[in-house]
Design a protein around this motif. Structure first.
Motif, PDB file in Angstrom:
ATOM      1  N   THR A 176       0.833  -1.208   0.000  1.00 54.93           N
ATOM      2  CA  THR A 176       0.000   0.000   0.000  1.00 54.93           C
ATOM      3  C   THR A 176       0.864   1.253   0.000  1.00 54.93           C
ATOM      4  O   THR A 176       0.596   2.217  -0.731  1.00 54.93           O
ATOM      5  N   GLY A 177       1.919   1.259   0.825  1.00 58.27           N
ATOM      6  CA  GLY A 177       2.813   2.404   0.879  1.00 58.27           C
ATOM      7  C   GLY A 177       3.528   2.645  -0.435  1.00 58.27           C
ATOM      8  O   GLY A 177       3.715   3.793  -0.852  1.00 58.27           O
ATOM      9  N   THR A 178       3.916   1.566  -1.127  1.00 54.34           N
ATOM     10  CA  THR A 178       4.585   1.693  -2.422  1.00 54.34           C
ATOM     11  C   THR A 178       3.661   2.309  -3.452  1.00 54.34           C
ATOM     12  O   THR A 178       4.069   3.176  -4.256  1.00 54.34           O
ATOM     13  N   ILE A 179       2.384   1.902  -3.429  1.00 51.06           N
ATOM     14  CA  ILE A 179       1.412   2.462  -4.380  1.00 51.06           C
ATOM     15  C   ILE A 179       1.181   3.947  -4.094  1.00 51.06           C
ATOM     16  O   ILE A 179       1.151   4.759  -5.019  1.00 51.06           O
ATOM     17  N   PHE A 180       1.015   4.275  -2.812  1.00 54.76           N
ATOM     18  CA  PHE A 180       0.850   5.677  -2.445  1.00 54.76           C
ATOM     19  C   PHE A 180       2.042   6.504  -2.923  1.00 54.76           C
ATOM     20  O   PHE A 180       1.879   7.583  -3.508  1.00 54.76           O
ATOM     21  N   LEU A 181       3.238   6.006  -2.675  1.00 57.05           N
ATOM     22  CA  LEU A 181       4.454   6.729  -3.049  1.00 57.05           C
ATOM     23  C   LEU A 181       4.562   6.868  -4.566  1.00 57.05           C
ATOM     24  O   LEU A 181       4.931   7.931  -5.085  1.00 57.05           O
ATOM     25  N   ILE A 228       2.161   4.689   6.561  1.00 56.51           N
ATOM     26  CA  ILE A 228       1.972   3.295   6.160  1.00 56.51           C
ATOM     27  C   ILE A 228       3.261   2.489   6.328  1.00 56.51           C
ATOM     28  O   ILE A 228       3.251   1.327   6.734  1.00 56.51           O
ATOM     29  N   PHE A 229       4.419   3.133   6.032  1.00 56.81           N
ATOM     30  CA  PHE A 229       5.698   2.444   6.183  1.00 56.81           C
ATOM     31  C   PHE A 229       6.166   2.391   7.637  1.00 56.81           C
ATOM     32  O   PHE A 229       7.252   1.877   7.919  1.00 56.81           O
ATOM     33  N   GLY A 230       5.356   2.925   8.550  1.00 56.82           N
ATOM     34  CA  GLY A 230       5.676   2.800   9.970  1.00 56.82           C
ATOM     35  C   GLY A 230       6.604   3.854  10.519  1.00 56.82           C
ATOM     36  O   GLY A 230       7.153   3.687  11.618  1.00 56.82           O
ATOM     37  N   ILE A 235      -8.655   2.865  -0.287  1.00 60.13           N
ATOM     38  CA  ILE A 235      -9.263   3.290  -1.560  1.00 60.13           C
ATOM     39  C   ILE A 235      -9.749   4.727  -1.455  1.00 60.13           C
ATOM     40  O   ILE A 235      -9.562   5.538  -2.372  1.00 60.13           O
ATOM     41  N   GLN A 236     -10.352   5.053  -0.322  1.00 61.21           N
ATOM     42  CA  GLN A 236     -10.823   6.415  -0.098  1.00 61.21           C
ATOM     43  C   GLN A 236      -9.660   7.404  -0.129  1.00 61.21           C
ATOM     44  O   GLN A 236      -9.774   8.495  -0.696  1.00 61.21           O
TER      45      GLN A 236
END
Length: 296
Positions: free
Chosen positions: A7-12, A67-69, A268-269
């Motif tokens: 999830t963090g990779t997609i956000f980034l 997300i990556f903590g 998703i939101q």
């Protein structure tokens, strides 16, 4: 663990691509300001790209770090800046998108049309309108300056969550409804402008299409003017904006009512909240000849 990394990779990735695309548009149109090709719509694109960059930086980076903590890195003042700028940038995105639609509708309107009377004499005359947008949205979000706190400085019994690092302390009911009403009126008003201008452009495109068919049947060679191509890109951009806006609104209602603990729906939101900012440059680049030439 793996889901958080994914999830963090997609956000980034989404944030980084969106920032690069918007910086590209910002630089190209700023170079045009020195030449004779500069138009009011170019200033609007510059403002929209700048607003998108703010949105992606303010929304994407803290969310990715969370997300990556990464441990809490914002103090109270950091939370105020991040949350306030996010609110202002969201409002600026709505206002600027509506202005873009309106200016494009005026640009392609016939010379004897009432819309033509709204045309600005100079491209620089658009600057007071953009300044008004900043003042309007700064005032609408001003309550956040007094009620946003860092999570580490508060007791859990005081909190209403607004992010991974920052919390919004509820103010009194009257003030809450005043600012909520102002936001709703702003969104409804500018989306109303967007809808009327878009409908008018669709009508003009339909007339243009009928003319093309007539000339084609009479074997005349007709080339589509660049203004009509620009209309198509603006309409596509507005469709993209409305999709992300209303999908995020519907999911927010569902999330608050039924899906409070659903992490997938929450992610998703979050994607939808800055999806328009990251996708819009890649809608404009292929459709704009100047941008496409520089891109290639």
């Amino acid at each position: 663990m793996y889901l958080s990394v994914f999830t963090g990779t997609i956000f980034l990735s989404i944030s980084a691509l969106g920032i690069l695309g918007n910086i590209f548009i910002l630089l190209i149109y700023m170079l045009m300001l020195k030449g004779s090709k500069m138009k009011s719509i170019h200033l609007i694109f510059i403002h929209l790209a700048f607003t998108n960059i703010i949105t992606l930086l303010i929304k994407g980076i803290p969310k990715t770090l969370a997300i990556f903590g990464v441990k809490n890195f914002l103090e109270d003042i950091g939370c105020v800046i991040f949350v306030y700028l996010e609110r202002v940038a969201r409002g600026l995105s709505i206002c600027t998108s509506a202005l873009l639609t309106l200016v494009q509708a005026i640009t392609i309107s016939p010379r004897d049309s009432a819309w033509r009377k709204l045309k600005l004499q100079s491209a620089w005359n658009i600057l007071p309108v953009l300044l008004f947008f900043w003042i309007l949205n700064s005032l609408i979000g001003i309550n956040l300056l007094y009620h946003t706190k860092n999570i580490s400085s508060l007791n859990m019994s005081q909190l209403t969550q607004s992010g991974q690092y920052c919390y919004f302390l509820q103010d009194n009911l009257l003030m809450r409804w005043i600012f909520l009403t102002l936001m709703v009126l702003r969104d409804a008003g500018f989306q109303g402008i967007m809808g009327v201008a878009s409908g008018y452009m669709v009508f003009l495109l339909h007339k243009h299409h009928q003319r093309v068919l007539y000339l084609h049947n009479t074997k005349f060679l007709y080339k589509t003017p660049p203004e009509m191509k620009a209309v198509q890109s603006v309409l596509l951009l507005m469709s993209c904006f409305l999709f992300f806006y209303w999908t995020e609104c519907i999911l927010s209602l569902l999330f608050n009512a039924f899906l409070e603990n659903n992490s997938i729906m929450k992610n998703i939101q979050e994607y939808l909240r800055f999806g328009y900012a990251s996708l819009s440059p890649f809608i404009l680049i292929p459709k704009d000849r100047n941008l496409a030439e520089c891109w290639h």
